[in-house]
Scaffold this motif. Structure first.
Motif, short mmCIF file in Angstrom:
data_model
loop_
_atom_site.label_atom_id
_atom_site.label_comp_id
_atom_site.label_asym_id
_atom_site.label_seq_id
_atom_site.Cartn_x
_atom_site.Cartn_y
_atom_site.Cartn_z
N LYS A 107 -45.23 -18.37 -2.47
CA LYS A 107 -44.41 -18.44 -3.93
C LYS A 107 -43.34 -17.13 -3.91
O LYS A 107 -42.30 -17.46 -3.88
N GLU A 133 -39.88 -19.64 -2.96
CA GLU A 133 -39.63 -21.04 -3.63
C GLU A 133 -38.13 -21.23 -4.07
O GLU A 133 -37.56 -22.28 -3.83
N VAL A 170 -46.21 -24.81 -1.40
CA VAL A 170 -46.26 -23.47 -1.95
C VAL A 170 -47.59 -23.00 -2.11
O VAL A 170 -48.27 -23.36 -2.83
N GLY A 190 -48.24 -21.74 -5.33
CA GLY A 190 -47.45 -22.55 -6.04
C GLY A 190 -48.12 -23.32 -7.24
O GLY A 190 -49.18 -23.22 -7.51
N SER A 248 -48.20 -27.31 -4.88
CA SER A 248 -49.14 -26.23 -4.72
C SER A 248 -49.88 -26.51 -3.38
O SER A 248 -50.25 -27.59 -3.01
#
Length: 545
Positions: free
Chosen positions: A137, A145, A163, A166, A171
């Motif tokens: 992230k 991101e 991510v 994230g 995520s």
């Protein structure tokens, strides 16, 4: 493959001579789990979690379970054989798990340095038709991101942005580790064949023109075996992974080599010298592969009283090792530093064995490792005698498959010799010494300037911490030399001071640099190599002086 290069014949020879074992990363992982399932496989430290304790520890059994989960999740996303997936992560455990999971399902892993930004990524991801990318992230203050969201409209083939740290739909935890997809054990894997493209790694860019270097499991495993054999490694080694996994030194010489021997690898996500040396002592590190600046930091801190780790071997690559650092490492750590030469295309090409390192690491970059041949020759492949500088060619078990989507660019002929772009000479015992780059030659008034020798003289100046010499155009002499220096004490470094030092050294006057500039830091690649194309751009202004 280059016109004239017979890959099938090359592969047949590598197998016949025993250098290619036809093992995948899954084969190595399963063997490590079978030997010692409860042994620590990885110990990961993260800057944002504090370096007093690891953020994640995994045994080999736990690593195997995580890889099976991740492989199932990637497969459920539609990622499969031959798809290119970029790993643009720091040295986090998520990188290791993802790399092995992608290998299991036959996807091509494309490690990317986390220092890259829009300009590099626009080319690299677009050129490879990358299907998915894994990013943090944020890391070291940069919002990855947001950067990828900005690039996404220009990358129509990019289907997934995953991510780490994230939220929600993107995520890593949700998409990869806890997706609910059916896990894929090794028995259900569909890896690439051992001699097919498995890892795509862009060159680190000392010339400013990155190319996609293709490697297979066979070349990576050959590297791991050759380095471990030369260093005398067994299953009890504890590696320190300070070099980024997004670079081939970290990927092949640390991550894959540790897996090959079923070793433990300890890694922080950044190199902070004091914290790094403390972690090394705490975790009982016995081996490290890194560039000269890392070794210099360690030696300096031990000299200042820091607790030392039980280092037994150190592979040092990326730049010549100053003799004083080698001597101090031996005095303070009882450590013989093994000099190494390699590049993305060759992996670990030459290495000094520890038992000869005290003598040979000062004067050479090692001798060819098992399965690798080197040739010092002119541009027509005519061999040169010992001691004479020429082009460095190599071939063998670790040789890359070629450049991605650029067949023929590597220039290998029927005999398979690849021109490394390095200049080198070989001594009577077969040890090589890198003596510059073909593009780094300075020809001043018809005379070749021994760039490496002049840099070594500058490095010995008591105020100089780092030095590099490049050429700039001159109407009268053709070229003149410009010295770039990083100082230990700051301040100025005049041309008069440089001239006094060169005179004291006894170097021929026609070799003396005729301009000098002080830098805060040398522009370097991730492996520690100085980006001389950047310095040449800086030096160009002296052509009009």
């Amino acid at each position: 493959m280059a016109e004239g290069f017979d890959f099938a014949a090359h592969a047949k020879r590598m197998r016949a001579e025993g250098w290619w074992q036809d093992k995948t990363l899954d084969d190595l992982l399963e063997a490590a789990i079978a030997r010692n399932p409860d042994k620590k496989a990885l110990v990961a430290y993260r800057m944002d979690k504090g370096f007093d304790a690891p953020a994640k520890v995994m045994t080999y059994r736990e690593l195997g379970d995580a890889v099976a989960k991740a492989a199932g999740s990637f497969r459920a996303m539609g990622i499969g054989k031959g798809d290119i997936v970029a790993l643009m992560l720091p040295n986090w455990w998520e990188f290791v798990v993802s790399a092995y999971a992608l290998a299991r399902i036959g996807a091509v892993c494309n490690p990317l340095m986390h220092i890259f930004r829009e300009r590099e990524l626009r080319f690299m991801l677009g050129f490879a038709d990358t299907k998915a990318i894994l990013i943090p992230k944020t890391f070291r203050g940069h919002d990855f991101e947001r950067m990828l969201d900005g690039l996404k409209p220009e990358l129509p083939k990019l289907q997934h942005i995953i991510v780490v740290d994230g939220e929600a739909a993107r995520s890593f935890d949700g998409l990869v580790m806890n997706s609910g997809a059916t896990a894929v054990p090794a028995s259900a894997g569909t890896p690439q064949a051992p001699d097919e493209l498995a890892v795509l790694m862009y060159t680190s860019g000392t010339t400013g023109e990155p190319k996609g270097v293709m490697h297979a499991f066979n070349t990576l495993v050959a590297c791991a075996k050759a380095l471990g054999t030369r260093l005398g490694h067994g299953n009890d080694v504890i590696h320190f992974g300070s070099t980024p996994f997004g670079h081939m030194t970290g990927y092949a010489a640390v991550m894959v080599q540790a897996l090959y021997h079923g070793n433990t690898v300890v890694f922080p996500d950044i190199w902070e010298p004091k914290a790094g040396v403390a972690i090394m002592a705490r975790e009982g590190i016995t081996h490290m592969a890194a560039a000269t600046p890392f070794l210099a930091d360690i030696v300096r801190l031990i000299e200042e009283g820091a607790q030392k780790a039980p280092l037994a071997t150190f592979l040092c690559a990326g730049a010549p090792i100053p003799p004083v650092i080698i001597e101090n490492a031996r005095k303070l750590l009882g450590l013989n530093v093994s000099s190494c030469w390699g590049m993305t295309e060759s992996l670990g090409g030459s290495l000094t064995e520890p038992e000869r390192a005290s003598v040979k690491s000062v004067s050479s970059d090692g001798r060819p490792v098992d399965g690798v041949e080197v040739l010092i020759a002119d541009e027509n492949l005519e061999p040169l005698p010992a001691g004479q500088t020429g082009r460095l060619y190599f071939r063998g078990a670790q040789q890359f498959l070629g450049y991605y989507r650029k067949p023929g660019l590597d220039g290998r002929g029927s005999e398979g010799w690849f021109d490394s772009g390095d200049l080198a000479y070989m001594d009577e015992q077969g040890y090589i010494r890198i003596d510059g780059r073909t593009k780094d030659i300075i020809i001043r008034g018809g005379e070749n300037v021994p760039v490496v020798e002049i840099e070594s003289i500058l490095y010995r100046h008591p105020r100089v911490a780092d030095a590099a010499v490049v050429g700039y155009p001159d109407q009268r002499m053709g070229e003149r030399g410009c010295a770039f220096v990083v100082l230990k004490d700051g301040g100025a470094f005049t041309l008069d001071e440089l001239r006094r030092w060169m005179e004291k050294s006894g170097a021929a006057k026609q070799y003396w640099p005729e301009a000098v500039e002080v830098l805060d830091a040398m522009p370097r690649t991730a492996s520690g190599k100085i980006q001389k194309f950047v310095l040449r751009e800086k030096a160009a202004k002296y052509a009009d002086a």
